[in-house]
Write a protein that holds these residues in place. Structure first.
Motif, short mmCIF file in Angstrom:
data_model
loop_
_atom_site.label_atom_id
_atom_site.label_comp_id
_atom_site.label_asym_id
_atom_site.label_seq_id
_atom_site.Cartn_x
_atom_site.Cartn_y
_atom_site.Cartn_z
N SER A 10 60.82 20.02 10.63
CA SER A 10 60.98 20.66 9.61
C SER A 10 59.96 21.69 9.26
CB SER A 10 60.53 19.42 8.60
OG SER A 10 61.50 18.46 8.60
N GLY A 11 58.83 21.36 9.80
CA GLY A 11 57.73 22.39 9.85
C GLY A 11 56.33 21.77 9.32
N SER A 12 55.24 22.40 9.10
CA SER A 12 53.90 21.81 8.94
C SER A 12 54.11 21.17 7.70
CB SER A 12 52.85 22.85 8.77
OG SER A 12 53.34 23.52 7.70
N ARG A 13 53.13 20.09 7.41
CA ARG A 13 52.97 19.40 6.32
C ARG A 13 54.11 18.14 6.29
NH1 ARG A 13 48.57 20.90 4.04
NH2 ARG A 13 48.08 23.12 3.59
N PHE A 14 54.80 18.00 7.49
CA PHE A 14 55.71 16.84 7.47
C PHE A 14 55.42 15.87 8.42
CE2 PHE A 14 58.28 20.38 5.30
CZ PHE A 14 58.79 19.52 4.32
N VAL A 15 55.79 14.67 8.44
CA VAL A 15 55.43 13.70 9.26
C VAL A 15 56.75 12.65 9.59
CG1 VAL A 15 54.47 12.08 7.57
CG2 VAL A 15 53.70 11.96 10.04
N TYR A 16 56.68 12.19 10.87
CA TYR A 16 57.25 11.06 11.08
C TYR A 16 56.61 9.93 11.19
CZ TYR A 16 61.86 13.65 12.87
OH TYR A 16 62.70 14.31 13.03
N TYR A 17 57.14 8.59 10.41
CA TYR A 17 56.19 7.55 10.77
C TYR A 17 57.09 6.62 11.85
CZ TYR A 17 53.74 7.98 6.15
OH TYR A 17 52.92 8.34 5.28
N LYS A 18 56.54 5.99 12.63
CA LYS A 18 57.48 5.30 13.49
C LYS A 18 57.11 3.64 13.80
CE LYS A 18 58.55 6.78 17.53
NZ LYS A 18 58.35 7.40 18.92
N GLY A 19 57.89 2.95 14.04
CA GLY A 19 57.55 1.48 14.34
C GLY A 19 56.81 0.87 13.08
N SER A 51 55.65 22.12 -2.76
CA SER A 51 55.60 23.14 -1.87
C SER A 51 54.13 23.68 -1.52
CB SER A 51 56.34 24.48 -2.46
OG SER A 51 55.49 24.98 -3.41
N GLU A 52 53.16 23.25 -2.65
CA GLU A 52 51.70 23.37 -2.05
C GLU A 52 51.50 24.79 -1.90
OE1 GLU A 52 49.21 21.27 -2.54
OE2 GLU A 52 50.70 19.35 -2.60
N ALA A 53 51.95 25.72 -2.78
CA ALA A 53 51.78 27.04 -2.70
C ALA A 53 50.29 27.18 -2.98
CB ALA A 53 52.54 27.89 -3.68
N GLY A 54 49.59 27.88 -2.38
CA GLY A 54 48.34 28.42 -2.48
C GLY A 54 47.32 27.36 -1.98
N SER A 55 47.88 26.45 -1.11
CA SER A 55 46.90 25.50 -0.70
C SER A 55 46.80 25.75 0.78
CB SER A 55 47.14 24.07 -1.07
OG SER A 55 48.35 23.81 -0.31
N ALA A 56 47.08 26.85 1.44
CA ALA A 56 46.87 26.95 2.69
C ALA A 56 45.73 26.76 3.17
CB ALA A 56 47.31 28.56 3.11
N GLY A 57 45.27 26.11 4.35
CA GLY A 57 43.83 25.93 4.99
C GLY A 57 43.53 24.54 4.31
N ARG A 58 43.95 23.85 3.40
CA ARG A 58 43.43 22.76 2.77
C ARG A 58 44.15 21.61 3.50
NH1 ARG A 58 43.43 22.89 -3.39
NH2 ARG A 58 41.95 21.04 -3.10
N ARG A 70 47.88 15.98 2.52
CA ARG A 70 48.79 16.91 1.90
C ARG A 70 50.21 17.26 2.50
NH1 ARG A 70 46.27 19.84 -1.95
NH2 ARG A 70 44.29 19.08 -1.51
N MET A 71 51.13 16.59 2.08
CA MET A 71 52.63 16.82 2.66
C MET A 71 53.40 17.44 1.79
SD MET A 71 51.55 15.37 5.35
CE MET A 71 52.89 14.82 6.23
#
Length: 428
Positions: free
Chosen positions: A160-169, A265-272, A279-280
């Motif tokens: 997907s890209g940055s600021r996404f995650v898979y939870y497993k198990g 989209s968290e526009a403007g939060s780059a780097g935080r 922050r997803m």
RNA sequence: GGAGAGUUGGCAGAGUGGUAAUGCACCGGACUCGAAAUCCGGCGAACCCUUAACCGGGCGCGCAGGUUCAAUUCCUGUACUCUCCUCCA
């Protein structure tokens, strides 16, 4: 949306309150000037419309008697074009008034600390003492999660890209355990469980105040004629449920709760918060929304906040409650309590819930009213609060419940929701 | 995705160019010891302007435009609901 009549009646008060929210008083002056011109035009055009209605009746009468009404018709043709012209001017003024009005934030309540940002918020109380890590340095939740094999940020970035995650198990299981626990708790407090749409139209986004000012923070899908937005919070579908409705007084208060994914989209939060679950672009949140009578809304805010706090207390996660300052609270809020949970690795409190009384601000935008015993209409007050952000709760549990060997103990109240699992060890 | 029907006041329901019938409900009155029934009268949504308030005016028939002196009515677009077909989990 603010009440234009109130601004008209108490312009100085409105300016002062909005100045606390960094709004230039000139905006109010501009608004009132446009409004004055607008009202003048309304009188002009309505006078002409009255004339048209009267003469039209005469014409109808003459025609019925097979008479000649050419003169009146010619006259009305002229009046008609004048009306058309004035109405066009009026429409422009209406738009200009509206442009300003829909972008003005709610008035801060008098109990809110005045200040321009998060440095001026006020701590109300600290609850529970953060655990001491004497024998080892607490790890960050993303390190814990990756080592245990229950969080995978890398592959989410690929897919997907940055600021996404898979939870497993057991990670996925923990997320599910947490939101089921939260929903059950809220249900006990009288909230009706809702599973709302995750895509909403522009009217809904306007109703709760995200649009038109904050379009950049959202994801919009589908074609241009029928744009839909992925909800940034369940507040949007829950509060718009009664949009354009008139409730009966006996229906209030209404309590809703819902688990939904939230998309930002968290526009403007780059780097935080570039790492971890804080922050997803997509996260789960259990939300609480209330529709209440105006006279009860401040009590309801305290109860709402207590309901969110209850979750943290049962999970035994240390937190504190702060009142956001006038300049820091959200656009729609008159008063906001943030609950911030203790994060051991960062050695700081991080927001995990935000509870707001929006007074009649959203109700006026979304036209949510109720009829009292005398048949009179009033705007309801709307409140919303997270109870809680689920991803951040996972993060807080991983960090606060971590052990020296890298395992994580499951909070007692969640064990039944984990099928009896008491500890995540990473072993399969 | 295709075809058809519909959308009018709290509800039901008329109205195909002259400015929204009627019924139920609701409010007031009469009758009654009281109630029901009946009779008489009234109100008919929300919004905007004006007003201290009443009054008055505008607007208003799903929504947005158009034609017309005048639109619930004619034209165009669109949303939603229902039925049928198609597709699908």
């Amino acid at each position: 949306m603010l009440d234009l009549k109130l601004i008209r009646q108490k312009p100085d008060w409105a300016k002062q309150k909005l100045a606390e929210r960094q709004i230039d008083p000139k905006e109010i002056d501009d608004l009132l000037e446009l409004d004055a011109r607008r009202r003048k035009l309304i009188i002009e055009t309505e006078t002409l419309k009255k004339q048209r209605n009267e003469v039209s009746k005469e014409i109808a009468q003459v025609k019925r008697n097979k008479g000649n009404a050419d003169e009146q018709i010619a006259e009305m043709k002229n009046v008609g074009s004048q009306i058309k012209d004035l109405d066009a001017q009026l429409e422009v003024l209406n738009e200009n008034v509206r442009y300003i009005l829909v972008r003005l934030p709610n008035y801060p309540d008098d109990s809110v600390p005045v200040g321009k940002d998060d440095t001026t918020s006020r701590e109300e109380r600290k609850v529970m003492t953060p655990r001491k890590f004497d024998d080892f340095e607490p790890q960050a939740h993303w390190d814990i999660g990756e080592k245990l094999g229950i969080l995978d940020f890398k592959r989410a970035a690929k897919v997907s890209g940055s600021r996404f995650v898979y939870y497993k198990g057991l990670g996925a299981r923990l997320e599910r355990a947490i939101y089921n626990f939260m929903l059950d708790e809220h249900q006990k407090e009288g909230y009706e469980e809702i599973l709302p749409p995750y895509l909403v139209n522009n009217d809904s986004m306007f109703g709760t105040g995200q649009f038109p000012k904050f379009t950049d923070d959202t994801y919009t899908v589908l074609d241009e004629e029928n744009p839909l937005t992925l909800i940034p919070t369940a507040e949007v579908p829950l509060t718009n449920y009664y949009r354009d409705d008139i409730l009966d007084e006996s229906q209030l208060p209404v309590y809703f709760t819902a688990l939904t994914p939230c998309f930002r989209s968290e526009a403007g939060s780059a780097g935080r918060d570039t790492r971890g679950l804080i922050r997803m672009h997509q996260f789960n949140k259990v939300e609480m929304v209330k529709y209440v009578k105006p006279e009860t809304s401040w009590d309801e805010l305290e109860k709402l906040t207590a309901d969110a706090e209850e979750i943290l207390q049962k999970l035994k996660l240390p937190y504190h409650v702060i009142t956001l300052s006038s300049g820091d609270a959200s656009f729609t809020s008159a008063k906001t309590y943030d609950l911030e949970v203790w994060m051991p690795e960062q050695k700081t409190y991080r927001e995990i819930s935000s509870c707001s009384n929006c007074t009649d601000f959203q109700a006026r935008r979304a036209k949510i009213r109720y009829r009292d015993a005398d048949g009179k209409l009033h705007y309801v007050h709307t409140l919303n609060g997270s109870g809680l952000a689920v991803g951040r709760t996972v993060a807080a549990i991983l960090e606060n419940y971590q052990n020296a060997d890298g395992s994580v103990t499951i909070p007692e109240v969640l064990v039944p929701y984990m099928g009896g699992v008491t500890k995540i060890t990473g072993e399969k």
